[in-house]
Design an enzyme around this catalytic site. Structure first.
Site, PDB file in Angstrom:
ATOM      1  N   GLY A  70       0.934  -1.479   0.114  1.00 16.18           N
ATOM      2  CA  GLY A  70       0.131   0.401   0.108  1.00 16.18           C
ATOM      3  C   GLY A  70       0.806   1.365  -0.399  1.00 16.18           C
ATOM      4  N   CYS A  71       2.114   1.411   0.527  1.00 19.13           N
ATOM      5  CA  CYS A  71       2.801   2.679   0.717  1.00 19.13           C
ATOM      6  C   CYS A  71       3.457   2.501  -0.243  1.00 19.13           C
ATOM      7  CB  CYS A  71       3.553   2.369   2.058  1.00 19.13           C
ATOM      8  SG  CYS A  71       3.139   2.012   3.166  1.00 19.13           S
ATOM      9  N   SER A  72       3.472   1.903  -1.425  1.00 20.34           N
ATOM     10  CA  SER A  72       4.848   2.057  -2.324  1.00 20.34           C
ATOM     11  C   SER A  72       3.615   2.163  -3.974  1.00 20.34           C
ATOM     12  CB  SER A  72       5.345   0.504  -2.992  1.00 20.34           C
ATOM     13  OG  SER A  72       6.368  -0.130  -2.135  1.00 20.34           O
TER      14      SER A  72
END
Length: 180
Positions: A70-72
């Protein structure tokens, strides 16, 4: 042997309960408050303070961990749209508890040209009640839109990494009209 299996099962159950528990439990809406002062290092190891953004609109987006799915996605979406945000007068700043080296690698991987701040001592994250300790210490995925006077004009407590950039684009136009 049975004791070890029971302890492993108990550890697994506690870990799964922590993962399945929503990150936001009675989270505070910070809209209307001043964004806290800070001094943190970015991915280049430079000390960045809130003074760098004085007089500018900023989206401070907090994310749990570099190089996670998700952060990527979120970082890549912000990176792809960074110039468009700047054209609208909005600076982007990412913040997590990861260290400078982790941010450096993450920024290189996703062509991030904006500051990724390393809040390793949790100093800024604690001021905003952003730290979640289960299943590991990390920040919640939330974003603060701050105006040129340092006021939080929008606080996103629930963020979908895939659509968050579009949400900010839509809201930014409305926010700037309301504040003129």
């Amino acid at each position: 042997m049975k004791l070890i299996n029971r302890m492993t099962l108990l550890f697994f159950m506690v870990t799964m309960a922590a993962i399945m528990t929503p990150s936001v439990v009675e989270a505070k809406d910070w809209t209307g408050a001043l964004f806290p002062e800070f001094e943190l290092k970015n991915q280049a190891g430079e000390v960045i303070s809130d003074n760098k953004y004085e007089g500018k609109w900023v989206a401070y987006y907090f994310y749990p961990k570099d190089n996670t799915p998700g952060c990527s996605i979120e970082a890549e979406n912000f990176a792809k749209n960074h110039k468009k945000f700047q054209e609208l007068g909005l600076e982007i700043v990412g913040i997590s508890l990861d260290d400078v080296e982790s941010h450096k690698s993450f920024a290189k991987t996703y062509n991030v040209e904006f500051d990724l701040l390393a809040d390793v001592d949790k100093s800024l994250s604690k001021k905003l009640d952003m730290v979640n300790y289960l299943p590991w210490p990390h920040t919640r995925r939330e974003t603060f839109i701050v105006d040129g006077s340092g006021n939080i004009v929008k606080h996103y407590q629930e963020v979908n990494p895939k659509s968050h950039v579009e949400q900010i684009f839509a809201d930014l136009k409305t926010l700037k009209k309301q504040l003129k």
